[in-house]
Scaffold this motif. Sequence first.
Motif: not given
Length: 427
Positions: A382-386
């Motif tokens: 979901v592209n929420t990790a750094s």
Amino acid sequence: MPTDVLVVGAGPAALAIAAELAERGLAVAVLAATDPRDPWSNTYGIWGDEVDALGLGHLLEHSWSDTCSYFGSGSSDPADPANSPTRHGRDYGLFDKTRLQQFWLERCEAAGVQWIRGLAEELSHGSGRSQVRYAPALAADVALIEARLVVDASGHKAVFVQRPELGPVAGQAAYGVVGRFTAPPVQPGQFVLMDYRADHLSEAERQEPPTFLYAMDLGQGRFFVEETSLALAPPVPYATLKQRLERRLAHRGVAIEQVEHEEFCLFPMNLPLPDLDQPVLAFGGAAAMVHPASGYLVGALLRRAPVLAAAVAQALRANPAAASAELAQAGWQALWPPELRRKHALYQFGLEKLMRFSEPQLRAHFSTFFSLPKEQWYGFLVNTASVPELIVAMLRLFATAPWNVKAGLMGMQGRELALGMGLILTR
């Protein structure tokens, strides 16, 4: 009518950014060749945690707690361990398309968005403003609209946005059916993210680009089944996907009894980022916001539209005389800051490798990926990790993957080197 921002497009991205801009007090017009109220054809899925964090669970039509995938080779024997599912342990939801569309339309109309029917044809910039010539839907002559800023949200085949040419663009294709079947194609109450079992194919066919099933129980005897593939250039043809879906179902004693809706999807997964110095802004597919690893977009629209709109509104308040180029620059910096550009390069780096994986490698790769801690694979998808968190997840995957996957990940072919340098050099 004086216009601060002209949004080009009529889909989810256009409505999302138009609503956010107008709610910040900007005069917004939407130019589209089609009516923004026309029904949307595609389905939009989202992970439960993602929609809950946005507070928009009421926009879902369906949700599932029984979520799984199949990464075994498959066989005709139900007792074969290859038929055992990988349980994801996370809820998944499907948006009610009409409710999602109304959510944005009502906000646009309440905030005074102006609707203009016409085909955008030409963009120019003069005296610090942008001028768009368009062919009105109900007139023979061209017309002109001027705005402080133009936001192109017309999809991946953007009308005005410029981007570099970096080789073939890989597309993810899918063919799906909503309808009724002679027997349940998935277990009752179940959502299947990826079913890579290929026992319905010959050995020769299994050497061709792999495809998988994405399927869900919609309740009351209705199901959605979709045959799809990872991104490829060229993409898998619809005819191949339809044939494989029918054979997959037939092999398990299932036939399509009634078709309510056919879905044909094709979207690019590895579009280069647009030129971030151009005096026109973009949003959605036009801005390369489709997740290169998972194909998801709607969650990103909901999360990032407020950030982009706030940056544009702030730039206008700070300098009421700001030219289009200055406003676009403020928007690009908010939409694609260095952190997100690095992640985009990292995702594309991984996609380049997966596009060359064989069917056994893909099954082993995804089996390993979904054995990572849930927060790691979820943050990746979901592209929420750094960036550091993504790198840790990728290193862990490499360490635990079988040797055939390690071999594929270590090979440096195609554009991996350039993408890796892009990750390192992004500032």
